[in-house]
Scaffold this active site. Structure first.
Site, PDB file in Angstrom:
ATOM      1  N   HIS A 214       0.875  -1.188   0.000  1.00  0.00           N
ATOM      2  CA  HIS A 214       0.000   0.000   0.000  1.00  0.00           C
ATOM      3  C   HIS A 214       0.906   1.230   0.000  1.00  0.00           C
ATOM      4  O   HIS A 214       1.595   1.491   0.983  1.00  0.00           O
ATOM      5  CB  HIS A 214      -0.882  -0.068   1.250  1.00  0.00           C
ATOM      6  CG  HIS A 214      -1.802   1.098   1.449  1.00  0.00           C
ATOM      7  ND1 HIS A 214      -3.172   0.996   1.315  1.00  0.00           N
ATOM      8  CD2 HIS A 214      -1.574   2.385   1.802  1.00  0.00           C
ATOM      9  CE1 HIS A 214      -3.737   2.164   1.572  1.00  0.00           C
ATOM     10  NE2 HIS A 214      -2.786   3.021   1.875  1.00  0.00           N
ATOM     11  N   CYS A 247      -3.938   9.962   5.028  1.00  0.00           N
ATOM     12  CA  CYS A 247      -4.221   9.498   6.386  1.00  0.00           C
ATOM     13  C   CYS A 247      -4.580  10.708   7.232  1.00  0.00           C
ATOM     14  O   CYS A 247      -3.784  11.626   7.349  1.00  0.00           O
ATOM     15  CB  CYS A 247      -3.006   8.792   6.978  1.00  0.00           C
ATOM     16  SG  CYS A 247      -3.191   8.417   8.734  1.00  0.00           S
TER      17      CYS A 247
END
Lengths: 314, 314
Positions: A214, A247
Protein backbone atom coordinates in the site's frame (compact mmCIF):
# COMPACT_ATOMS: atom_id res chain seq x y z
CA UNK A 1 12.95 -11.83 -19.48
CA UNK A 2 16.21 -11.18 -17.67
CA UNK A 3 17.60 -11.59 -14.17
CA UNK A 4 15.80 -8.47 -13.00
CA UNK A 5 12.39 -9.46 -14.32
CA UNK A 6 12.49 -13.13 -13.40
CA UNK A 7 10.06 -12.72 -10.51
CA UNK A 8 7.71 -10.13 -12.08
CA UNK A 9 4.23 -11.66 -11.82
CA UNK A 10 2.08 -12.27 -14.88
CA UNK A 11 -1.05 -11.21 -12.99
CA UNK A 12 -1.58 -8.50 -10.41
CA UNK A 13 -4.62 -7.44 -8.42
CA UNK A 14 -5.29 -3.74 -7.91
CA UNK A 15 -7.31 -3.55 -4.72
CA UNK A 16 -9.45 -0.44 -4.86
CA UNK A 17 -9.28 1.55 -1.63
CA UNK A 18 -10.75 4.83 -2.85
CA UNK A 19 -14.07 4.19 -1.11
CA UNK A 20 -12.31 3.84 2.22
CA UNK A 21 -8.84 5.40 2.32
CA UNK A 22 -9.90 7.93 -0.29
CA UNK A 23 -13.28 9.07 0.96
CA UNK A 24 -12.36 9.08 4.64
CA UNK A 25 -9.87 11.87 4.14
CA UNK A 26 -11.93 14.30 2.10
CA UNK A 27 -14.83 16.51 3.09
CA UNK A 28 -17.36 15.72 0.38
CA UNK A 29 -19.77 13.03 1.52
CA UNK A 30 -20.86 10.64 -1.22
CA UNK A 31 -24.33 9.18 -0.92
CA UNK A 32 -24.81 5.46 -0.40
CA UNK A 33 -26.24 5.28 -3.92
CA UNK A 34 -23.14 6.94 -5.33
CA UNK A 35 -20.86 4.53 -3.46
CA UNK A 36 -22.87 1.57 -4.76
CA UNK A 37 -22.71 2.93 -8.31
CA UNK A 38 -18.94 3.35 -7.95
CA UNK A 39 -18.59 -0.26 -6.81
CA UNK A 40 -20.89 -1.57 -9.54
CA UNK A 41 -18.99 0.26 -12.27
CA UNK A 42 -15.60 -0.69 -10.83
CA UNK A 43 -16.64 -4.33 -11.03
CA UNK A 44 -17.91 -3.74 -14.58
CA UNK A 45 -14.47 -2.30 -15.38
CA UNK A 46 -12.87 -5.51 -14.12
CA UNK A 47 -11.96 -4.74 -10.51
CA UNK A 48 -12.35 -7.81 -8.30
CA UNK A 49 -11.28 -6.57 -4.87
CA UNK A 50 -12.67 -3.42 -3.28
CA UNK A 51 -12.32 -2.05 0.23
CA UNK A 52 -15.86 -0.72 0.58
CA UNK A 53 -15.69 1.10 3.91
CA UNK A 54 -14.66 0.87 7.51
CA UNK A 55 -16.36 -0.07 10.75
CA UNK A 56 -15.23 2.86 12.84
CA UNK A 57 -17.50 4.96 15.06
CA UNK A 58 -19.66 7.22 12.86
CA UNK A 59 -18.84 10.22 15.05
CA UNK A 60 -15.16 9.86 14.02
CA UNK A 61 -15.69 9.25 10.31
CA UNK A 62 -19.24 10.14 9.27
CA UNK A 63 -18.24 9.39 5.66
CA UNK A 64 -18.10 5.71 6.63
CA UNK A 65 -21.42 5.56 8.52
CA UNK A 66 -23.17 3.68 5.70
CA UNK A 67 -20.58 0.90 5.51
CA UNK A 68 -23.15 -1.79 6.46
CA UNK A 69 -25.40 -0.84 3.55
CA UNK A 70 -22.50 -0.48 1.12
CA UNK A 71 -21.08 -3.84 2.17
CA UNK A 72 -24.48 -5.49 1.81
CA UNK A 73 -24.72 -4.14 -1.74
CA UNK A 74 -21.17 -5.22 -2.59
CA UNK A 75 -21.98 -8.74 -1.41
CA UNK A 76 -24.63 -8.99 -4.14
CA UNK A 77 -22.04 -8.59 -6.92
CA UNK A 78 -20.74 -11.94 -8.17
CA UNK A 79 -16.97 -12.30 -8.25
CA UNK A 80 -16.26 -9.34 -6.00
CA UNK A 81 -14.18 -9.68 -2.85
CA UNK A 82 -15.47 -6.95 -0.53
CA UNK A 83 -13.20 -5.90 2.30
CA UNK A 84 -13.60 -3.48 5.17
CA UNK A 85 -11.23 -1.80 7.56
CA UNK A 86 -11.81 -2.62 11.23
CA UNK A 87 -9.96 -0.82 14.01
CA UNK A 88 -10.81 -3.27 16.78
CA UNK A 89 -12.90 -6.28 17.89
CA UNK A 90 -16.10 -4.25 17.85
CA UNK A 91 -15.56 -3.34 14.22
CA UNK A 92 -14.62 -6.93 13.44
CA UNK A 93 -17.90 -8.14 14.89
CA UNK A 94 -19.75 -5.84 12.50
CA UNK A 95 -17.63 -7.10 9.60
CA UNK A 96 -18.46 -10.69 10.52
CA UNK A 97 -22.12 -9.80 10.82
CA UNK A 98 -22.01 -8.27 7.33
CA UNK A 99 -20.10 -11.28 6.01
CA UNK A 100 -17.27 -9.21 4.58
CA UNK A 101 -14.92 -11.34 2.51
CA UNK A 102 -11.97 -9.76 4.26
CA UNK A 103 -11.37 -7.49 7.21
CA UNK A 104 -8.19 -5.46 7.45
CA UNK A 105 -6.91 -4.44 10.85
CA UNK A 106 -4.42 -1.58 10.67
CA UNK A 107 -1.45 -1.63 12.95
CA UNK A 108 1.09 1.17 13.03
CA UNK A 109 4.69 0.05 13.36
CA UNK A 110 5.46 3.49 14.72
CA UNK A 111 4.58 3.45 18.40
CA UNK A 112 4.01 7.21 18.40
CA UNK A 113 1.72 7.02 15.35
CA UNK A 114 -0.11 4.04 16.83
CA UNK A 115 -0.81 5.90 20.05
CA UNK A 116 -1.94 9.02 18.18
CA UNK A 117 -4.05 7.10 15.66
CA UNK A 118 -5.47 4.12 17.53
CA UNK A 119 -4.69 5.02 21.16
CA UNK A 120 -3.02 1.62 21.51
CA UNK A 121 0.55 0.38 21.34
CA UNK A 122 1.38 -1.86 18.39
CA UNK A 123 1.44 -4.89 20.69
CA UNK A 124 -2.00 -4.03 22.04
CA UNK A 125 -3.23 -4.12 18.45
CA UNK A 126 -1.61 -7.53 17.99
CA UNK A 127 -3.50 -8.74 21.06
CA UNK A 128 -6.73 -7.42 19.54
CA UNK A 129 -6.06 -9.53 16.44
CA UNK A 130 -5.95 -12.57 18.69
CA UNK A 131 -9.42 -11.69 20.02
CA UNK A 132 -10.67 -11.03 16.47
CA UNK A 133 -9.39 -14.41 15.34
CA UNK A 134 -11.21 -16.10 18.22
CA UNK A 135 -14.41 -14.24 17.34
CA UNK A 136 -14.10 -15.15 13.67
CA UNK A 137 -13.49 -18.81 14.46
CA UNK A 138 -16.43 -18.85 16.89
CA UNK A 139 -18.70 -17.20 14.32
CA UNK A 140 -18.20 -19.85 11.68
CA UNK A 141 -17.90 -17.05 9.09
CA UNK A 142 -15.35 -17.19 6.29
CA UNK A 143 -14.17 -13.57 6.64
CA UNK A 144 -10.38 -13.47 6.23
CA UNK A 145 -8.25 -11.42 8.61
CA UNK A 146 -5.46 -9.24 7.22
CA UNK A 147 -3.07 -7.41 9.49
CA UNK A 148 -1.91 -4.24 7.74
CA UNK A 149 1.34 -2.87 9.11
CA UNK A 150 1.38 0.86 8.48
CA UNK A 151 4.08 3.54 8.77
CA UNK A 152 6.33 0.69 7.66
CA UNK A 153 8.86 3.08 6.11
CA UNK A 154 8.83 5.87 8.64
CA UNK A 155 6.43 8.18 10.35
CA UNK A 156 5.72 11.88 10.48
CA UNK A 157 5.68 11.78 14.25
CA UNK A 158 8.56 9.59 15.35
CA UNK A 159 10.62 9.59 12.14
CA UNK A 160 12.51 6.36 11.65
CA UNK A 161 10.75 3.01 11.98
CA UNK A 162 13.12 0.07 12.24
CA UNK A 163 12.86 -2.77 9.73
CA UNK A 164 13.34 -5.25 12.54
CA UNK A 165 10.30 -3.83 14.35
CA UNK A 166 8.17 -4.04 11.19
CA UNK A 167 9.18 -7.67 10.68
CA UNK A 168 8.61 -8.50 14.34
CA UNK A 169 5.09 -7.08 14.19
CA UNK A 170 4.29 -8.95 10.96
CA UNK A 171 5.29 -12.21 12.61
CA UNK A 172 3.37 -11.30 15.75
CA UNK A 173 0.23 -10.64 13.70
CA UNK A 174 0.50 -14.03 12.03
CA UNK A 175 1.18 -15.70 15.36
CA UNK A 176 -1.88 -14.00 16.82
CA UNK A 177 -4.09 -15.42 14.09
CA UNK A 178 -4.06 -13.07 11.12
CA UNK A 179 -4.55 -15.05 7.92
CA UNK A 180 -2.23 -12.72 6.08
CA UNK A 181 -0.30 -9.46 6.39
CA UNK A 182 0.36 -6.41 4.26
CA UNK A 183 2.66 -3.40 4.45
CA UNK A 184 1.71 0.24 4.04
CA UNK A 185 3.72 3.38 3.46
CA UNK A 186 1.06 5.37 5.27
CA UNK A 187 2.78 8.74 4.99
CA UNK A 188 4.76 8.53 1.74
CA UNK A 189 8.24 7.90 3.16
CA UNK A 190 9.15 4.85 1.05
CA UNK A 191 11.63 4.80 -1.80
CA UNK A 192 12.36 1.95 -4.24
CA UNK A 193 15.52 0.93 -2.41
CA UNK A 194 13.74 0.76 0.93
CA UNK A 195 10.90 -1.21 -0.66
CA UNK A 196 13.33 -3.73 -2.14
CA UNK A 197 15.01 -4.11 1.24
CA UNK A 198 11.93 -4.35 3.46
CA UNK A 199 9.71 -6.35 1.11
CA UNK A 200 12.38 -8.94 0.43
CA UNK A 201 12.69 -9.54 4.17
CA UNK A 202 8.90 -9.45 4.59
CA UNK A 203 8.55 -12.19 1.99
CA UNK A 204 11.10 -14.24 3.91
CA UNK A 205 9.14 -13.80 7.14
CA UNK A 206 5.62 -14.25 5.80
CA UNK A 207 5.99 -16.05 2.46
CA UNK A 208 2.67 -16.34 0.66
CA UNK A 209 0.96 -14.73 3.63
CA UNK A 210 2.53 -11.41 2.68
CA UNK A 211 -0.28 -10.31 0.41
CA UNK A 212 -0.25 -6.61 -0.47
CA UNK A 213 1.67 -3.34 -0.72
CA UNK A 214 0.00 0.00 0.00
CA UNK A 215 1.80 3.10 -1.24
CA UNK A 216 1.05 6.78 -1.09
CA UNK A 217 2.21 9.16 -3.81
CA UNK A 218 3.01 11.97 -1.41
CA UNK A 219 6.36 12.71 -3.07
CA UNK A 220 5.69 11.16 -6.47
CA UNK A 221 7.29 7.77 -5.81
CA UNK A 222 4.25 5.47 -5.57
CA UNK A 223 4.67 3.83 -8.97
CA UNK A 224 8.45 3.53 -8.64
CA UNK A 225 7.91 1.87 -5.26
CA UNK A 226 5.36 -0.49 -6.74
CA UNK A 227 7.82 -1.32 -9.51
CA UNK A 228 10.40 -2.27 -6.89
CA UNK A 229 7.84 -4.59 -5.25
CA UNK A 230 6.78 -6.11 -8.58
CA UNK A 231 10.37 -7.19 -9.18
CA UNK A 232 10.13 -9.24 -5.98
CA UNK A 233 6.93 -10.92 -7.18
CA UNK A 234 4.37 -8.99 -5.11
CA UNK A 235 1.00 -9.53 -6.73
CA UNK A 236 -1.46 -7.21 -5.01
CA UNK A 237 -1.40 -3.44 -4.50
CA UNK A 238 -3.83 -1.03 -2.94
CA UNK A 239 -4.69 1.96 -5.07
CA UNK A 240 -7.34 4.63 -5.18
CA UNK A 241 -9.31 5.94 -8.13
CA UNK A 242 -8.08 9.46 -8.98
CA UNK A 243 -5.40 8.94 -6.33
CA UNK A 244 -7.67 10.33 -3.65
CA UNK A 245 -6.81 9.74 -0.04
CA UNK A 246 -4.25 10.05 2.66
CA UNK A 247 -4.22 9.50 6.39
CA UNK A 248 -6.18 11.94 8.56
CA UNK A 249 -3.70 11.34 11.37
CA UNK A 250 -0.56 11.85 9.25
CA UNK A 251 -0.08 15.54 8.45
CA UNK A 252 1.27 16.07 4.94
CA UNK A 253 0.20 12.68 3.62
CA UNK A 254 -1.77 13.04 0.44
CA UNK A 255 -2.83 10.77 -2.35
CA UNK A 256 -2.80 7.02 -2.71
CA UNK A 257 -1.28 5.45 -5.78
CA UNK A 258 -3.77 6.19 -8.56
CA UNK A 259 -5.68 3.08 -9.65
CA UNK A 260 -5.87 4.16 -13.26
CA UNK A 261 -2.17 5.10 -13.54
CA UNK A 262 -1.22 1.81 -11.91
CA UNK A 263 -3.54 -0.12 -14.23
CA UNK A 264 -1.83 1.61 -17.15
CA UNK A 265 1.67 0.84 -15.90
CA UNK A 266 0.83 -2.82 -15.37
CA UNK A 267 -0.90 -3.18 -18.73
CA UNK A 268 2.06 -1.52 -20.43
CA UNK A 269 4.34 -4.04 -18.77
CA UNK A 270 2.22 -6.90 -20.07
CA UNK A 271 0.92 -7.77 -16.59
CA UNK A 272 -2.73 -8.83 -16.57
CA UNK A 273 -5.07 -7.01 -14.16
CA UNK A 274 -8.42 -7.81 -15.74
CA UNK A 275 -9.14 -4.08 -15.84
CA UNK A 276 -10.60 -2.28 -18.85
CA UNK A 277 -8.71 1.01 -18.63
CA UNK A 278 -11.17 2.95 -20.78
CA UNK A 279 -14.00 1.96 -18.46
CA UNK A 280 -11.91 2.82 -15.41
CA UNK A 281 -11.14 6.26 -16.87
CA UNK A 282 -14.85 6.82 -17.49
CA UNK A 283 -15.57 5.91 -13.88
CA UNK A 284 -12.79 8.21 -12.73
CA UNK A 285 -14.42 11.08 -14.60
CA UNK A 286 -17.73 10.33 -12.93
CA UNK A 287 -16.28 10.09 -9.41
CA UNK A 288 -14.13 13.20 -9.93
CA UNK A 289 -17.33 15.00 -10.91
CA UNK A 290 -18.99 13.92 -7.67
CA UNK A 291 -15.93 15.16 -5.78
CA UNK A 292 -15.66 18.48 -7.63
CA UNK A 293 -13.49 20.84 -5.60
CA UNK A 294 -11.63 18.06 -3.80
CA UNK A 295 -8.00 17.37 -4.77
CA UNK A 296 -7.65 14.53 -7.24
CA UNK A 297 -4.44 13.16 -8.69
CA UNK A 298 -2.93 11.03 -11.43
CA UNK A 299 -1.59 11.60 -14.92
CA UNK A 300 -3.25 9.15 -17.31
CA UNK A 301 -6.63 10.89 -17.26
CA UNK A 302 -4.97 14.05 -18.59
CA UNK A 303 -2.80 12.48 -21.28
CA UNK A 304 -5.10 9.63 -22.27
CA UNK A 305 -3.89 6.26 -23.43
CA UNK A 306 -1.04 6.32 -25.94
CA UNK A 307 -2.14 6.24 -29.55
CA UNK A 308 -1.88 2.68 -30.84
CA UNK A 309 -1.90 1.39 -27.22
CA UNK A 310 -2.41 -2.34 -27.33
CA UNK A 311 -1.69 -3.89 -23.94
CA UNK A 312 -2.40 -7.43 -25.11
CA UNK A 313 0.59 -7.12 -27.42
CA UNK A 314 2.91 -6.25 -24.54
CA UNK B 1 22.31 -5.27 -1.43
CA UNK B 2 20.57 -8.11 -3.22
CA UNK B 3 20.50 -9.55 -6.73
CA UNK B 4 18.16 -6.81 -7.88
CA UNK B 5 20.23 -3.95 -6.57
CA UNK B 6 23.65 -5.30 -7.50
CA UNK B 7 24.10 -2.88 -10.38
CA UNK B 8 22.47 0.20 -8.83
CA UNK B 9 25.08 2.97 -9.09
CA UNK B 10 26.38 4.79 -6.03
CA UNK B 11 26.46 8.09 -7.91
CA UNK B 12 24.09 9.50 -10.51
CA UNK B 13 24.15 12.72 -12.51
CA UNK B 14 20.90 14.60 -13.03
CA UNK B 15 21.43 16.57 -16.23
CA UNK B 16 19.23 19.63 -16.10
CA UNK B 17 17.30 20.15 -19.34
CA UNK B 18 14.71 22.66 -18.12
CA UNK B 19 16.44 25.55 -19.85
CA UNK B 20 16.18 23.76 -23.19
CA UNK B 21 13.54 21.03 -23.29
CA UNK B 22 11.51 22.89 -20.70
CA UNK B 23 11.59 26.46 -21.95
CA UNK B 24 11.30 25.60 -25.64
CA UNK B 25 7.81 24.21 -25.13
CA UNK B 26 6.24 26.98 -23.11
CA UNK B 27 5.14 30.45 -24.09
CA UNK B 28 6.74 32.56 -21.39
CA UNK B 29 10.10 33.90 -22.52
CA UNK B 30 12.70 34.12 -19.77
CA UNK B 31 15.26 36.89 -20.09
CA UNK B 32 18.92 36.08 -20.59
CA UNK B 33 19.56 37.38 -17.08
CA UNK B 34 16.93 35.01 -15.65
CA UNK B 35 18.44 32.05 -17.51
CA UNK B 36 21.90 32.93 -16.23
CA UNK B 37 20.56 33.27 -12.68
CA UNK B 38 18.88 29.86 -13.03
CA UNK B 39 22.16 28.29 -14.16
CA UNK B 40 24.16 30.03 -11.44
CA UNK B 41 21.79 28.86 -8.70
CA UNK B 42 21.53 25.35 -10.12
CA UNK B 43 25.31 25.08 -9.91
CA UNK B 44 25.20 26.49 -6.38
CA UNK B 45 22.65 23.73 -5.58
CA UNK B 46 25.14 21.15 -6.82
CA UNK B 47 24.12 20.55 -10.43
CA UNK B 48 27.14 19.87 -12.63
CA UNK B 49 25.62 19.27 -16.07
CA UNK B 50 23.13 21.65 -17.67
CA UNK B 51 21.74 21.80 -21.19
CA UNK B 52 21.68 25.57 -21.54
CA UNK B 53 19.91 26.01 -24.86
CA UNK B 54 19.81 24.96 -28.47
CA UNK B 55 21.26 26.26 -31.71
CA UNK B 56 18.15 26.18 -33.82
CA UNK B 57 16.94 29.03 -36.03
CA UNK B 58 15.55 31.82 -33.83
CA UNK B 59 12.44 32.05 -36.01
CA UNK B 60 11.54 28.46 -35.01
CA UNK B 61 12.28 28.78 -31.29
CA UNK B 62 12.64 32.41 -30.25
CA UNK B 63 12.99 31.23 -26.64
CA UNK B 64 16.42 29.85 -27.60
CA UNK B 65 17.69 32.91 -29.50
CA UNK B 66 20.04 33.92 -26.68
CA UNK B 67 21.76 30.55 -26.48
CA UNK B 68 25.18 32.05 -27.44
CA UNK B 69 25.05 34.50 -24.52
CA UNK B 70 23.71 31.90 -22.09
CA UNK B 71 26.39 29.40 -23.13
CA UNK B 72 29.09 32.04 -22.76
CA UNK B 73 27.90 32.74 -19.23
CA UNK B 74 27.70 29.04 -18.36
CA UNK B 75 31.29 28.60 -19.54
CA UNK B 76 32.44 31.01 -16.81
CA UNK B 77 31.17 28.73 -14.02
CA UNK B 78 33.87 26.36 -12.78
CA UNK B 79 32.91 22.69 -12.68
CA UNK B 80 29.90 23.02 -14.93
CA UNK B 81 29.53 20.95 -18.09
CA UNK B 82 27.41 23.10 -20.42
CA UNK B 83 25.66 21.29 -23.24
CA UNK B 84 23.53 22.49 -26.13
CA UNK B 85 21.15 20.82 -28.53
CA UNK B 86 22.12 21.08 -32.19
CA UNK B 87 19.80 19.96 -34.99
CA UNK B 88 22.43 19.93 -37.73
CA UNK B 89 25.94 20.86 -38.84
CA UNK B 90 25.13 24.56 -38.80
CA UNK B 91 24.07 24.37 -35.17
CA UNK B 92 27.12 22.27 -34.39
CA UNK B 93 29.39 24.93 -35.83
CA UNK B 94 27.84 27.46 -33.46
CA UNK B 95 28.30 25.05 -30.55
CA UNK B 96 31.96 24.61 -31.47
CA UNK B 97 32.38 28.36 -31.76
CA UNK B 98 30.88 28.78 -28.28
CA UNK B 99 33.07 25.96 -26.95
CA UNK B 100 30.16 24.00 -25.51
CA UNK B 101 31.36 21.08 -23.45
CA UNK B 102 28.87 18.83 -25.20
CA UNK B 103 26.52 19.03 -28.16
CA UNK B 104 23.55 16.73 -28.39
CA UNK B 105 22.17 15.85 -31.80
CA UNK B 106 18.62 14.50 -31.61
CA UNK B 107 17.66 11.67 -33.90
CA UNK B 108 14.17 10.23 -33.99
CA UNK B 109 13.99 6.48 -34.30
CA UNK B 110 10.48 6.93 -35.68
CA UNK B 111 10.85 7.72 -39.35
CA UNK B 112 7.51 9.54 -39.35
CA UNK B 113 8.45 11.64 -36.31
CA UNK B 114 11.87 12.34 -37.79
CA UNK B 115 10.39 13.63 -41.01
CA UNK B 116 7.83 15.77 -39.14
CA UNK B 117 10.34 17.10 -36.63
CA UNK B 118 13.64 17.42 -38.49
CA UNK B 119 12.55 16.98 -42.12
CA UNK B 120 15.15 14.24 -42.47
CA UNK B 121 15.11 10.47 -42.30
CA UNK B 122 16.92 8.92 -39.34
CA UNK B 123 19.76 7.84 -41.63
CA UNK B 124 20.13 11.36 -43.00
CA UNK B 125 20.61 12.48 -39.38
CA UNK B 126 23.28 9.82 -38.93
CA UNK B 127 25.06 11.16 -42.00
CA UNK B 128 24.91 14.65 -40.47
CA UNK B 129 26.66 13.32 -37.38
CA UNK B 130 29.50 12.17 -39.62
CA UNK B 131 29.85 15.73 -40.95
CA UNK B 132 29.65 17.15 -37.42
CA UNK B 133 32.40 14.80 -36.28
CA UNK B 134 34.61 15.93 -39.15
CA UNK B 135 33.93 19.57 -38.28
CA UNK B 136 34.69 18.95 -34.62
CA UNK B 137 37.94 17.17 -35.40
CA UNK B 138 38.98 19.91 -37.83
CA UNK B 139 38.18 22.61 -35.25
CA UNK B 140 40.51 21.25 -32.61
CA UNK B 141 37.77 21.94 -30.03
CA UNK B 142 37.01 19.48 -27.22
CA UNK B 143 33.21 19.60 -27.56
CA UNK B 144 31.83 16.09 -27.17
CA UNK B 145 29.18 14.76 -29.56
CA UNK B 146 26.18 12.88 -28.16
CA UNK B 147 23.62 11.24 -30.42
CA UNK B 148 20.25 11.23 -28.68
CA UNK B 149 17.87 8.63 -30.06
CA UNK B 150 14.34 9.88 -29.42
CA UNK B 151 10.89 8.24 -29.72
CA UNK B 152 12.81 5.16 -28.62
CA UNK B 153 9.70 3.59 -27.05
CA UNK B 154 7.08 4.57 -29.60
CA UNK B 155 5.74 7.61 -31.32
CA UNK B 156 2.50 9.53 -31.45
CA UNK B 157 2.62 9.55 -35.24
CA UNK B 158 3.71 6.09 -36.33
CA UNK B 159 2.99 4.16 -33.12
CA UNK B 160 5.39 1.28 -32.60
CA UNK B 161 9.13 1.77 -32.93
CA UNK B 162 11.10 -1.46 -33.16
CA UNK B 163 13.84 -2.17 -30.65
CA UNK B 164 16.03 -3.48 -33.45
CA UNK B 165 15.73 -0.13 -35.26
CA UNK B 166 16.65 1.81 -32.12
CA UNK B 167 19.71 -0.36 -31.60
CA UNK B 168 20.70 -0.13 -35.26
CA UNK B 169 20.56 3.66 -35.11
CA UNK B 170 22.58 3.78 -31.88
CA UNK B 171 25.31 1.73 -33.52
CA UNK B 172 25.12 3.85 -36.68
CA UNK B 173 25.56 7.04 -34.63
CA UNK B 174 28.65 5.62 -32.94
CA UNK B 175 30.01 4.41 -36.27
CA UNK B 176 29.45 7.87 -37.74
CA UNK B 177 31.54 9.45 -35.04
CA UNK B 178 29.31 10.23 -32.05
CA UNK B 179 31.33 10.04 -28.83
CA UNK B 180 28.33 8.65 -27.00
CA UNK B 181 24.63 7.95 -27.32
CA UNK B 182 21.51 8.36 -25.19
CA UNK B 183 17.90 7.23 -25.39
CA UNK B 184 14.80 9.35 -24.99
CA UNK B 185 11.15 8.53 -24.41
CA UNK B 186 10.20 11.72 -26.23
CA UNK B 187 6.45 11.24 -25.95
CA UNK B 188 5.95 9.31 -22.71
CA UNK B 189 5.36 5.81 -24.12
CA UNK B 190 7.91 3.93 -21.99
CA UNK B 191 7.12 1.59 -19.14
CA UNK B 192 9.53 -0.06 -16.69
CA UNK B 193 9.42 -3.39 -18.52
CA UNK B 194 10.20 -1.77 -21.87
CA UNK B 195 13.01 0.22 -20.25
CA UNK B 196 14.54 -2.91 -18.78
CA UNK B 197 14.35 -4.63 -22.15
CA UNK B 198 15.64 -1.82 -24.37
CA UNK B 199 18.26 -0.40 -22.02
CA UNK B 200 19.80 -3.80 -21.35
CA UNK B 201 20.27 -4.30 -25.08
CA UNK B 202 21.46 -0.70 -25.50
CA UNK B 203 24.15 -1.30 -22.90
CA UNK B 204 25.23 -4.39 -24.80
CA UNK B 205 25.48 -2.41 -28.04
CA UNK B 206 27.10 0.75 -26.70
CA UNK B 207 28.66 -0.19 -23.35
CA UNK B 208 30.06 2.83 -21.55
CA UNK B 209 29.14 4.98 -24.54
CA UNK B 210 25.48 4.64 -23.60
CA UNK B 211 25.39 7.65 -21.34
CA UNK B 212 21.90 8.88 -20.46
CA UNK B 213 18.16 8.17 -20.20
CA UNK B 214 15.60 10.89 -20.93
CA UNK B 215 12.06 10.26 -19.70
CA UNK B 216 8.86 12.21 -19.86
CA UNK B 217 6.23 11.95 -17.15
CA UNK B 218 3.30 12.14 -19.56
CA UNK B 219 1.47 9.26 -17.89
CA UNK B 220 3.15 9.34 -14.49
CA UNK B 221 5.79 6.69 -15.14
CA UNK B 222 8.99 8.77 -15.38
CA UNK B 223 10.38 7.82 -11.97
CA UNK B 224 9.37 4.17 -12.29
CA UNK B 225 11.12 4.10 -15.67
CA UNK B 226 14.21 5.70 -14.20
CA UNK B 227 14.13 3.11 -11.43
CA UNK B 228 14.16 0.36 -14.04
CA UNK B 229 17.21 1.97 -15.67
CA UNK B 230 18.99 2.46 -12.33
CA UNK B 231 18.79 -1.28 -11.74
CA UNK B 232 20.81 -1.76 -14.93
CA UNK B 233 23.48 0.66 -13.72
CA UNK B 234 22.54 3.72 -15.80
CA UNK B 235 24.19 6.72 -14.19
CA UNK B 236 22.87 9.81 -15.92
CA UNK B 237 19.30 11.04 -16.43
CA UNK B 238 17.87 14.14 -18.00
CA UNK B 239 15.34 15.98 -15.88
CA UNK B 240 13.73 19.37 -15.79
CA UNK B 241 13.17 21.68 -12.85
CA UNK B 242 9.45 21.71 -12.00
CA UNK B 243 9.02 19.02 -14.64
CA UNK B 244 8.50 21.63 -17.34
CA UNK B 245 8.75 20.61 -20.94
CA UNK B 246 7.63 18.30 -23.64
CA UNK B 247 8.14 18.11 -27.36
CA UNK B 248 6.56 20.77 -29.56
CA UNK B 249 6.28 18.22 -32.36
CA UNK B 250 4.73 15.44 -30.26
CA UNK B 251 1.11 16.22 -29.45
CA UNK B 252 0.14 15.15 -25.95
CA UNK B 253 3.68 15.02 -24.62
CA UNK B 254 3.97 17.00 -21.43
CA UNK B 255 6.43 17.23 -18.62
CA UNK B 256 9.94 15.91 -18.25
CA UNK B 257 10.89 13.96 -15.16
CA UNK B 258 11.04 16.56 -12.41
CA UNK B 259 14.60 17.29 -11.31
CA UNK B 260 13.65 17.85 -7.71
CA UNK B 261 11.51 14.69 -7.41
CA UNK B 262 14.29 12.67 -9.04
CA UNK B 263 16.88 14.20 -6.72
CA UNK B 264 14.67 13.19 -3.79
CA UNK B 265 14.20 9.64 -5.04
CA UNK B 266 17.93 9.18 -5.57
CA UNK B 267 18.86 10.70 -2.21
CA UNK B 268 16.28 8.48 -0.51
CA UNK B 269 17.88 5.47 -2.17
CA UNK B 270 21.29 6.49 -0.85
CA UNK B 271 22.54 7.41 -4.33
CA UNK B 272 24.78 10.49 -4.36
CA UNK B 273 23.88 13.30 -6.78
CA UNK B 274 25.78 16.17 -5.20
CA UNK B 275 22.52 18.13 -5.10
CA UNK B 276 21.32 20.14 -2.10
CA UNK B 277 17.58 19.47 -2.33
CA UNK B 278 16.59 22.44 -0.20
CA UNK B 279 18.49 24.77 -2.52
CA UNK B 280 16.98 23.08 -5.56
CA UNK B 281 13.47 23.54 -4.11
CA UNK B 282 14.21 27.21 -3.49
CA UNK B 283 15.32 27.57 -7.10
CA UNK B 284 12.20 25.73 -8.24
CA UNK B 285 10.07 28.25 -6.39
CA UNK B 286 11.90 31.12 -8.07
CA UNK B 287 11.64 29.65 -11.59
CA UNK B 288 7.98 28.69 -11.08
CA UNK B 289 7.38 32.31 -10.10
CA UNK B 290 8.96 33.51 -13.34
CA UNK B 291 6.77 31.04 -15.23
CA UNK B 292 3.56 31.92 -13.39
CA UNK B 293 0.59 30.69 -15.42
CA UNK B 294 2.57 27.98 -17.20
CA UNK B 295 1.98 24.34 -16.22
CA UNK B 296 4.54 23.04 -13.74
CA UNK B 297 4.72 19.56 -12.29
CA UNK B 298 6.20 17.42 -9.55
CA UNK B 299 5.22 16.36 -6.05
CA UNK B 300 8.08 17.11 -3.66
CA UNK B 301 7.59 20.87 -3.71
CA UNK B 302 4.05 20.41 -2.40
CA UNK B 303 4.78 17.84 0.31
CA UNK B 304 8.23 19.03 1.30
CA UNK B 305 10.99 16.73 2.45
CA UNK B 306 9.96 14.08 4.99
CA UNK B 307 10.39 15.11 8.59
CA UNK B 308 13.66 13.65 9.88
CA UNK B 309 14.89 13.21 6.28
CA UNK B 310 18.58 12.46 6.38
CA UNK B 311 19.81 11.24 3.01
CA UNK B 312 23.38 10.76 4.18
CA UNK B 313 22.09 8.06 6.51
CA UNK B 314 20.48 6.19 3.60
Amino acid sequence: MNALSARVPSQVIIREVGLRDGLQSIQTQLSTAQKCAWIREAVAAGQTEIEVGSFVPARLLPQMADTPEVLAYAKTLPGLSASVLVPNLKGAERALEGEADLMILPLSASRAHSLANLRKTPDEVVAEVGRIRAARDASGKKTLIEGGVGTAFGCTIQGEVRVSEVLRLMQALLDAGADRVSLADTVGYADPGAVANLFEQALRVAGDKFCCGHFHDTRGLALANIHAALLLGVRRFDASLAGIGGCPYAPGASGNASSEDLAFMLASMGIATGIDIDKLLALRAKVAGWLAGEPTHGSLWQAGLPKHFNPSAA
